[in-house]
Scaffold this active site. Sequence first.
Site, PDB file in Angstrom:
ATOM      1  N   GLY A  48      27.200  44.076  28.769  1.00  0.00           N
ATOM      2  CA  GLY A  48      28.545  44.311  29.729  1.00  0.00           C
ATOM      3  C   GLY A  48      28.037  44.360  31.371  1.00  0.00           C
ATOM      4  N   GLU A 103      26.114  50.212  34.938  1.00  0.00           N
ATOM      5  CA  GLU A 103      26.962  50.320  33.806  1.00  0.00           C
ATOM      6  C   GLU A 103      28.242  49.603  33.948  1.00  0.00           C
ATOM      7  OE1 GLU A 103      27.296  49.920  30.782  1.00  0.00           O
ATOM      8  OE2 GLU A 103      27.127  51.690  29.534  1.00  0.00           O
ATOM      9  N   ASP A 104      28.898  49.221  32.969  1.00  0.00           N
ATOM     10  CA  ASP A 104      30.098  48.357  33.275  1.00  0.00           C
ATOM     11  C   ASP A 104      31.443  49.398  33.179  1.00  0.00           C
ATOM     12  OD1 ASP A 104      29.870  48.990  30.550  1.00  0.00           O
ATOM     13  OD2 ASP A 104      30.250  47.067  29.575  1.00  0.00           O
ATOM     14  N   ASP A 107      33.347  55.364  29.353  1.00  0.00           N
ATOM     15  CA  ASP A 107      34.582  55.476  28.675  1.00  0.00           C
ATOM     16  C   ASP A 107      34.589  57.007  27.840  1.00  0.00           C
ATOM     17  OD1 ASP A 107      36.932  55.059  27.040  1.00  0.00           O
ATOM     18  OD2 ASP A 107      35.864  54.142  25.527  1.00  0.00           O
ATOM     19  N   PHE A 156      42.659  49.000  26.737  1.00  0.00           N
ATOM     20  CA  PHE A 156      41.363  48.227  26.450  1.00  0.00           C
ATOM     21  C   PHE A 156      41.204  47.071  27.218  1.00  0.00           C
ATOM     22  CE2 PHE A 156      38.257  45.768  24.315  1.00  0.00           C
ATOM     23  CZ  PHE A 156      37.118  46.785  24.047  1.00  0.00           C
ATOM     24  N   VAL A 157      40.157  47.201  28.173  1.00  0.00           N
ATOM     25  CA  VAL A 157      40.255  46.057  29.169  1.00  0.00           C
ATOM     26  C   VAL A 157      38.999  45.047  28.840  1.00  0.00           C
ATOM     27  CG1 VAL A 157      41.170  47.580  31.006  1.00  0.00           C
ATOM     28  CG2 VAL A 157      38.731  47.400  30.865  1.00  0.00           C
ATOM     29  N   ASP A 163      33.575  42.932  27.114  1.00  0.00           N
ATOM     30  CA  ASP A 163      34.163  41.840  26.022  1.00  0.00           C
ATOM     31  C   ASP A 163      34.999  42.747  24.914  1.00  0.00           C
ATOM     32  OD1 ASP A 163      31.902  43.700  24.930  1.00  0.00           O
ATOM     33  OD2 ASP A 163      32.202  42.681  23.095  1.00  0.00           O
ATOM     34  N   ARG A 169      33.805  38.029  28.197  1.00  0.00           N
ATOM     35  CA  ARG A 169      32.887  38.483  29.198  1.00  0.00           C
ATOM     36  C   ARG A 169      32.921  37.497  30.555  1.00  0.00           C
ATOM     37  NH1 ARG A 169      29.535  42.545  27.029  1.00  0.00           N
ATOM     38  NH2 ARG A 169      29.052  42.289  24.895  1.00  0.00           N
TER      39      ARG A 169
END
Length: 183
Positions: A48, A103-104, A107, A156-157, A163, A169
């Site tokens: 990600g 990191e992406d 959460d 949720f993005v 993804d 992505r």
Amino acid sequence: MSKAFASEDMSKILLTEEEIQKRVKEMAKQLSDDYRDKNPLMIAILRGAVLFFSDLVREMDIHVELNFLAISSYGSGTESTGDVRIQYDMQESIKDRHVIVVEDIIDSGRTITHLKEILEARHPASIAVVALLDKPSRREVEVEGEYVGFTVPNEFVVGYGLDFAGKYRNIKYIGVLKPEIYA
Ligand code: IMP
Ligand code: MG
């Protein structure tokens, strides 16, 4: 202007390409200032973070080394399973290095907490976490990124590396996926 790629699957566009690139430049400047003369080892968490990582490091004006680590905590759904595993590890030592984990999104916080434990056991000089996105409303483990791009709502993005079931992505913006796509 032509319609943005995959926009028909989004309920809204949360962050445009321009907004993302502006923030990435700001973060790169901050990191360059903070890590000047430290020759940091920057580690992208596959998959990600790869798009963010490659833009971020190109905006930095200090020497850095790049490495990669693959972690999986998701099946193909939208919830972290809590079962965090290293799928691909680095060969190089990180002992006494200034490590910057990229990191992406943070959460639940499980992935990054687990990863930090693994890396700390290898005795780096320091570890900082850079996350493009932060979803604090979903946190289950108390953890913060030292550098955060954007705080996002509990939705949720996808896009810009993030993804759903392997898709989306390669989108230049970040959007909220229509619930019917993953329901
Ligand atoms: P955590 O362990 O719950 O903090 O999850 C972190 C990982 O979950 C991230 O690296 C992402 O791969 C994934 N993730 C969490 N939220 C989202 C989202 O909204 N869209 C896509 N992936 C997400
Ligand atoms: Mg991920």
